[in-house]
Design a protein around this motif. Structure first.
Motif, PDB file in Angstrom:
ATOM      1  N   SER A  60       0.854  -1.221   0.029  1.00 39.89           N
ATOM      2  CA  SER A  60      -0.062  -0.018   0.030  1.00 39.89           C
ATOM      3  C   SER A  60       0.981   1.267   0.004  1.00 39.89           C
ATOM      4  CB  SER A  60      -0.943   0.067   1.034  1.00 39.89           C
ATOM      5  OG  SER A  60      -1.777  -1.084   1.090  1.00 39.89           O
ATOM      6  N   LEU A  61       1.962   1.360   0.783  1.00 36.90           N
ATOM      7  CA  LEU A  61       2.946   2.359   0.803  1.00 36.90           C
ATOM      8  C   LEU A  61       3.427   2.709  -0.620  1.00 36.90           C
ATOM      9  CD1 LEU A  61       4.593   1.802   4.273  1.00 36.90           C
ATOM     10  CD2 LEU A  61       2.838   3.643   3.877  1.00 36.90           C
ATOM     11  N   ALA A  62       3.841   1.542  -1.231  1.00 34.89           N
ATOM     12  CA  ALA A  62       4.209   1.802  -2.612  1.00 34.89           C
ATOM     13  C   ALA A  62       3.231   2.406  -3.570  1.00 34.89           C
ATOM     14  CB  ALA A  62       4.797   0.449  -3.280  1.00 34.89           C
ATOM     15  N   ASP A  63       1.886   1.931  -3.413  1.00 36.95           N
ATOM     16  CA  ASP A  63       1.014   2.914  -4.104  1.00 36.95           C
ATOM     17  C   ASP A  63       1.188   4.226  -3.920  1.00 36.95           C
ATOM     18  OD1 ASP A  63       0.079   0.598  -5.359  1.00 36.95           O
ATOM     19  OD2 ASP A  63      -1.813   0.385  -4.133  1.00 36.95           O
ATOM     20  N   LEU A  64       1.231   4.625  -2.631  1.00 38.83           N
ATOM     21  CA  LEU A  64       1.266   6.178  -2.067  1.00 38.83           C
ATOM     22  C   LEU A  64       2.614   6.842  -2.833  1.00 38.83           C
ATOM     23  CD1 LEU A  64      -0.194   5.997   1.370  1.00 38.83           C
ATOM     24  CD2 LEU A  64      -1.216   6.083  -0.711  1.00 38.83           C
ATOM     25  N   VAL A  65       3.703   6.042  -2.764  1.00 42.24           N
ATOM     26  CA  VAL A  65       4.856   6.606  -3.303  1.00 42.24           C
ATOM     27  C   VAL A  65       4.528   7.051  -4.657  1.00 42.24           C
ATOM     28  CG1 VAL A  65       7.132   6.029  -3.967  1.00 42.24           C
ATOM     29  CG2 VAL A  65       6.385   5.632  -1.624  1.00 42.24           C
ATOM     30  N   ARG A  66       4.006   6.089  -5.504  1.00 40.23           N
ATOM     31  CA  ARG A  66       3.889   6.185  -6.939  1.00 40.23           C
ATOM     32  C   ARG A  66       2.882   7.400  -7.110  1.00 40.23           C
ATOM     33  NH1 ARG A  66       4.358   0.597  -7.086  1.00 40.23           N
ATOM     34  NH2 ARG A  66       2.307   0.205  -6.871  1.00 40.23           N
ATOM     35  N   ASP A  96      12.380   4.398   0.080  1.00 41.42           N
ATOM     36  CA  ASP A  96      13.244   5.784  -0.054  1.00 41.42           C
ATOM     37  C   ASP A  96      13.781   5.809  -1.217  1.00 41.42           C
ATOM     38  OD1 ASP A  96      13.635   7.675   1.744  1.00 41.42           O
ATOM     39  OD2 ASP A  96      15.826   7.334   2.100  1.00 41.42           O
ATOM     40  N   GLU A  97      14.442   5.005  -1.983  1.00 38.48           N
ATOM     41  CA  GLU A  97      14.851   5.354  -3.399  1.00 38.48           C
ATOM     42  C   GLU A  97      13.930   5.528  -4.257  1.00 38.48           C
ATOM     43  OE1 GLU A  97      17.890   2.730  -5.543  1.00 38.48           O
ATOM     44  OE2 GLU A  97      15.935   2.027  -6.248  1.00 38.48           O
ATOM     45  N   ARG A  98      12.828   4.717  -4.405  1.00 36.02           N
ATOM     46  CA  ARG A  98      11.742   5.126  -5.376  1.00 36.02           C
ATOM     47  C   ARG A  98      10.828   6.221  -4.965  1.00 36.02           C
ATOM     48  NH1 ARG A  98      10.989  -0.675  -7.092  1.00 36.02           N
ATOM     49  NH2 ARG A  98      13.249  -1.052  -6.945  1.00 36.02           N
ATOM     50  N   SER A  99      10.916   6.752  -3.978  1.00 38.32           N
ATOM     51  CA  SER A  99      10.407   8.163  -3.562  1.00 38.32           C
ATOM     52  C   SER A  99      11.282   9.512  -3.579  1.00 38.32           C
ATOM     53  CB  SER A  99       9.751   7.970  -2.129  1.00 38.32           C
ATOM     54  OG  SER A  99      10.759   7.871  -1.117  1.00 38.32           O
ATOM     55  N   GLY A 100      12.321   9.226  -3.812  1.00 30.47           N
ATOM     56  CA  GLY A 100      13.390  10.159  -3.936  1.00 30.47           C
ATOM     57  C   GLY A 100      13.587  10.626  -2.404  1.00 30.47           C
ATOM     58  N   THR A 164      22.816   0.869  -2.646  1.00 25.80           N
ATOM     59  CA  THR A 164      23.203   2.089  -1.783  1.00 25.80           C
ATOM     60  C   THR A 164      21.989   2.662  -1.645  1.00 25.80           C
ATOM     61  OG1 THR A 164      25.651   2.073  -2.631  1.00 25.80           O
ATOM     62  CG2 THR A 164      24.616   3.861  -1.318  1.00 25.80           C
ATOM     63  N   PRO A 165      21.362   2.781  -0.206  1.00 22.71           N
ATOM     64  CA  PRO A 165      20.219   3.513  -0.044  1.00 22.71           C
ATOM     65  C   PRO A 165      20.549   5.149  -0.144  1.00 22.71           C
ATOM     66  CG  PRO A 165      20.777   2.006   1.508  1.00 22.71           C
ATOM     67  CD  PRO A 165      21.918   1.993   0.863  1.00 22.71           C
ATOM     68  N   PRO A 166      19.519   5.823  -0.425  1.00 17.25           N
ATOM     69  CA  PRO A 166      19.750   7.135  -0.423  1.00 17.25           C
ATOM     70  C   PRO A 166      19.883   7.918   0.684  1.00 17.25           C
ATOM     71  CG  PRO A 166      17.375   6.766  -1.055  1.00 17.25           C
ATOM     72  CD  PRO A 166      18.211   5.455  -1.005  1.00 17.25           C
ATOM     73  N   ARG A 167      19.441   7.279   1.576  1.00 17.62           N
ATOM     74  CA  ARG A 167      19.943   7.959   3.186  1.00 17.62           C
ATOM     75  C   ARG A 167      20.175   6.781   3.960  1.00 17.62           C
ATOM     76  NH1 ARG A 167      14.733  11.103   4.895  1.00 17.62           N
ATOM     77  NH2 ARG A 167      13.777   9.240   3.988  1.00 17.62           N
ATOM     78  N   SER A 168      21.472   6.886   4.673  1.00 15.19           N
ATOM     79  CA  SER A 168      21.885   5.869   5.662  1.00 15.19           C
ATOM     80  C   SER A 168      21.153   6.279   6.992  1.00 15.19           C
ATOM     81  CB  SER A 168      23.293   5.885   5.839  1.00 15.19           C
ATOM     82  OG  SER A 168      23.750   7.344   6.185  1.00 15.19           O
TER      83      SER A 168
END
Length: 352
Positions: A60-66, A96-100, A164-168
Motif C-alpha cells: 500500500s505504501l508503494a501505491d502512495l509513493v507512486r 526511500d529510493e523510489r520516493s526520492g 546503496t540507499p539514498p539515506r543511511s
C-alpha cells in the motif's frame, strides 16, 4: 501552493501530517490514494499508514509513493515480529529510493493478541526486540557487513545490502507508551508515535525522551513527538447536532482502545491522571459498546482528540505545539473526495 507568513512560520514550527486510512476499517482504496494526492498537492508534511490484519502495509505504501511527488510517506507502524529486520531494512531502503528520499519508517511491537494469534509468533521482550531491530536496520542502511550478536539475533555471515540507499540515516519512529519504551526511544530513534497521549502531558513525554537522549549522548529534542490524533474536521457552518455526532464518533475508538486493546492504553491514561475516566469506560463495557462510548467524558475526549472546524483545530494545534507536539498526525477526513478536498484546503489556509 500555500506559503506561511514569516510571523506564522516562526510561531508554527510544527508540521502537520495525516493518517491516510484505518487498518482495521479500510476505506475504498482508490479514494484513499486520491485524498493522499490532494494532501500532497496542498503541501502537507507527511502521510502514514498502519497495519493490523487487513491490507499489506508496504504494498500500500508503494501505491502512495507512486501517486505523490513531495509529501513524506510513513509506515506507521510496521510491527517488529512478522518481518525480519533485514526485510524491513530492504523495504524501507527500496521505498526511500523510489520516493526520492521521502520515506519514514515507524516501528512498534503491536500487541500480544495480533502477534500471537494473527502472525503466530511468540510475543516476548518487546523493548529488547525493538532495540535490536533498530540497531540491525541502521547497520544495513549504513552499508555495513551484518555481523550482530544480540538476544534475539545472531548474525555471522557479514551480508551487505546490494544497493546503496539514498539515506543511511533514514528517520525511524517508534510507537511507545510506557516510560521505559519512551526513554529507549529517546536513545535510539528519531521520533515517538503515541496514541491517546493527553495533551496536557506532552511536557512529561518530552522529559522522558530527553532523558533517553542524554543517556545516549544525544542532544535534547533529538526525537520528535509525532502523535496519532483522532480528528474530525468539520465545515465552518456545522450544526450543533453534527458536532455532537462527530464527538460521539471520535469517542468510539477511544472507548475501544481503553476497554478492548489489552491494558496498554488504559494504564497509560491512568498514569496521566485519568483513572476515573478509564474505570468508567471499562465499567461501561459491561453493558455494551454504547455505554462505553457514553462513558468517555468531555475532559478525556478533549485531551486526546480534535473535533472542530479547520480554524478551531489549528487553534488547538497551536496550543498543543506550545506544550510539546512537533509533528501532529491527524485522521484523514472521511467522506467523498470532493468534500475532503475542501476541508483539507480550509485546513491549509487556517495554517497560513
Amino acid at each position: 501552493m500555500f506559503r506561511m507568513s514569516e510571523t506564522h512560520a516562526a510561531r508554527r514550527q510544527y508540521r502537520v501530517g495525516f493518517v491516510a486510512d484505518s487498518p482495521n476499517f479500510p476505506a475504498a482504496w482508490n479514494d484513499v490514494v486520491e485524498k493522499v494526492r490532494i494532501a500532497d498537492e496542498l503541501g502537507f508534511d507527511s502521510v502514514w499508514l498502519g497495519e493490523s490484519w487487513g491490507y499489506e502495509l508496504f504494498t500500500s505504501l508503494a501505491d502512495l509513493v507512486r501517486a505523490t511527488q513531495r509529501i513524506k510517506i510513513g509506515a506507521g507502524i510496521a510491527n517488529i515480529y512478522s518481518r525480519s529486520p533485514a526485510v524491513l531494512a530492504s523495504s524501507a531502503a527500496t521505498l526511500d529510493e523510489r520516493s526520492g528520499g521521502r520515506f519514514l519508517l515507524g516501528l512498534g511491537p503491536s500487541g500480544a493478541n495480533v502477534i500471537e494469534h494473527w502472525h503466530g509468533v511468540r510475543f516476548e521482550k518487546p523493548l529488547q526486540r525493538t532495540r535490536e531491530y533498530i540497531e540491525i536496520i541502521r547497520m544495513i542502511l549504513r552499508g555495513e557487513k551484518l555481523i550482530y550478536h544480540g538476544t534475539f539475533f545472531k548474525l555471522e555471515r557479514g551480508f551487505k545490502l546490494r544497493f546503496t540507499p539514498p539515506r543511511s540515516d533514514l528517520p525511524i519512529y517508534v510507537a511507545a507508551m510506557g516510560p521505559k519504551n519512551i526513554i529507549q526511544t529517546g536513545e535510539i530513534a528519531d521520533g515517538v508515535m503515541p496514541i491517546y497521549w493527553p495533551c496536557t502531558k506532552w511536557g512529561d513525554l518530552r522529559a522522558l525522551l530527553d532523558e533517553g537522549a542524554r543517556k545516549a549522548g544525544r542532544v535534547p529534542h533529538s526525537a520528535m513527538i509525532a502523535p496519532y490524533i483522532t480528528t474530525a474536521l468539520l465545515p465552518e457552518n456545522v450544526s450543533e447536532e453534527r458536532r455532537q455526532e462527530a464527538r460521539s464518533a471520535a469517542a468510539m475508538p477511544l472507548a475501544y482502545y481503553v476497554g478492548k486493546m489489552g491494558t496498554y492504553y488504559a494504564d497509560m491514561l491512568r498514569r496521566n491522571g485519568f483513572e476515573a475516566e478509564v474505570q468508567a469506560i471499562i465499567d461501561g463495557w459491561q453493558k455494551g459498546i454504547k455505554s462505553a462510548i457514553a462513558a468517555v467524558s468531555p475532559r478525556l475526549l478533549d485531551a486526546v482528540a480534535l473535533v472542530g472546524t479547520p480554524r478551531e483545530v489549528v487553534a488547538r494545534l497551536d496550543q498543543w505545539a506550545e506544550w510539546g507536539v512537533d509533528e501532529p498526525l491527524l485522521t484523514m477526513p472521511e467522506g467523498p473526495v470532493d468534500e475532503v478536498a475542501a476541508l483539507l484546503q480550509d485546513l491549509k489556509e487556517a495554517l497560513v
